[in-house]
Design a protein around this motif. Structure first.
Motif, short mmCIF file in Angstrom:
data_model
loop_
_atom_site.label_atom_id
_atom_site.label_comp_id
_atom_site.label_asym_id
_atom_site.label_seq_id
_atom_site.Cartn_x
_atom_site.Cartn_y
_atom_site.Cartn_z
N THR A 1 140.52 -9.22 13.91
CA THR A 1 139.84 -8.10 13.27
C THR A 1 138.41 -7.96 13.79
O THR A 1 137.91 -8.78 14.55
CB THR A 1 139.79 -8.29 11.74
N THR B 1 138.47 -7.20 17.88
CA THR B 1 139.43 -6.12 18.11
C THR B 1 138.77 -4.97 18.86
O THR B 1 139.41 -4.32 19.69
CB THR B 1 139.98 -5.60 16.76
N GLN C 1 148.49 -2.08 9.88
CA GLN C 1 147.70 -3.11 10.55
C GLN C 1 148.49 -4.39 10.85
O GLN C 1 147.91 -5.36 11.32
CB GLN C 1 146.42 -3.46 9.78
#
Length: 282
Positions: A202, A206, A245
């Motif tokens: 994350t 990312t 996600q």
């Protein structure tokens, strides 16, 4: 002294035995108790629900690289450049993290081979301060890329991070363009850059090197995204779809090339390297 104490003390009870490690672990997926040795033998995948547990950098290198690989030393960087303190000093947080982990920071690089095919593998360890990206992580990432350039071989990066390390402020965010430049250098040299996305990937990771690979592979069920699901939902004022996600959702929508079970990762990477690796690589 009561009668129970007298009887207990007169019987030949052996001393209570202790063990250095837990015999059972609780699966985060199905919440069932799993025999620790069975869990470890199954590559830290739950034998009941197939949940892929989080593993450290050393174990990941051992699973992916052939025996005899070299572990590069973690580069030295200036620690606590901002003299940061929140509820505790940053230096104290580093000491605590290092006491609980085998390495000095959250990114480890191994240089060796995958099924006989030359490769450099960089692993982000979520167990060290949530795998957060600071100067040490950015410098280690670039060190791995430099080794791949020197060896003329592919660079495989395993991501697992909560994002940038807030205790290093703007210096942590500077690791994003720094790592991006290294991925560009690999591309210009004709060397494959492969990303293995694991749970969780994350934030700033990312937004930079985690999504710049030539091939993106994800482990089943891995959480992959930039902002948290609740933040997105509160921002757009809409209910997000089921599985949003997660690796399978991203694969369905084209952001991930394949979702691969941990048992098949090494063979899959070897096949990908067969297709992509330059002829010069030994």
């Amino acid at each position: 002294m009561n009668w129970f104490t007298r009887v207990r003390n007169s019987l030949p009870f052996s001393a209570k035995r202790t063990t250095d490690k837990d015999l059972w672990v609780k699966c985060p997926g199905c919440q069932q108790m799993v025999f620790a040795q069975e869990y470890e033998d199954n590559a830290y995948v739950c034998p009941r629900c197939d949940h892929h547990g989080r593993i450290g950098a050393d174990e990941r290198l051992r699973q992916l690289l052939d025996a005899g690989y070299e572990v590069l030393p973690i580069p030295e960087v200036k620690e606590d450049p901002l003299k940061f303190r929140d509820t505790a000093k940053y230096t104290d947080r580093l000491k605590k993290a290092r006491a609980a982990n085998p390495h000095k920071d959250a990114f480890l690089v191994g240089s060796g081979a995958i099924e006989g095919k030359s490769a450099v593998v960089g692993v982000q360890d979520f167990g060290f301060m949530g795998g957060s990206m600071g100067m040490a992580v950015g410098t280690a990432f670039c060190q791995g890329a430099e080794r791949a350039l020197k060896r003329r071989c592919p660079y495989v990066v395993v991501t697992a991070a909560g994002g940038a390390r807030m205790q290093e402020g703007i210096l942590s965010l500077m690791q994003m363009p720094k790592a991006t430049v290294m991925t560009r250098r690999l591309k210009e040299a004709g060397l494959p850059y492969i990303v293995l996305l694991t749970d969780p990937t994350t934030g700033g990771v990312t937004a930079s090197y985690a999504m710049l690979g030539d091939i993106h592979i994800a482990e089943p069920g891995a959480l992959i995204g930039f902002a948290g699901q609740r933040v997105i939902q509160d921002t757009i004022r809409e209910q997000l779809p089921d599985g949003f996600q997660r690796a399978e959702y991203l694969h369905k929508h084209g952001m991930v090339d394949m979702v691969v079970h941990r048992h098949e990762l090494k063979d899959t990477l070897a096949t990908v390297l067969d297709y992509l690796a330059p002829a010069e690589a030994a």
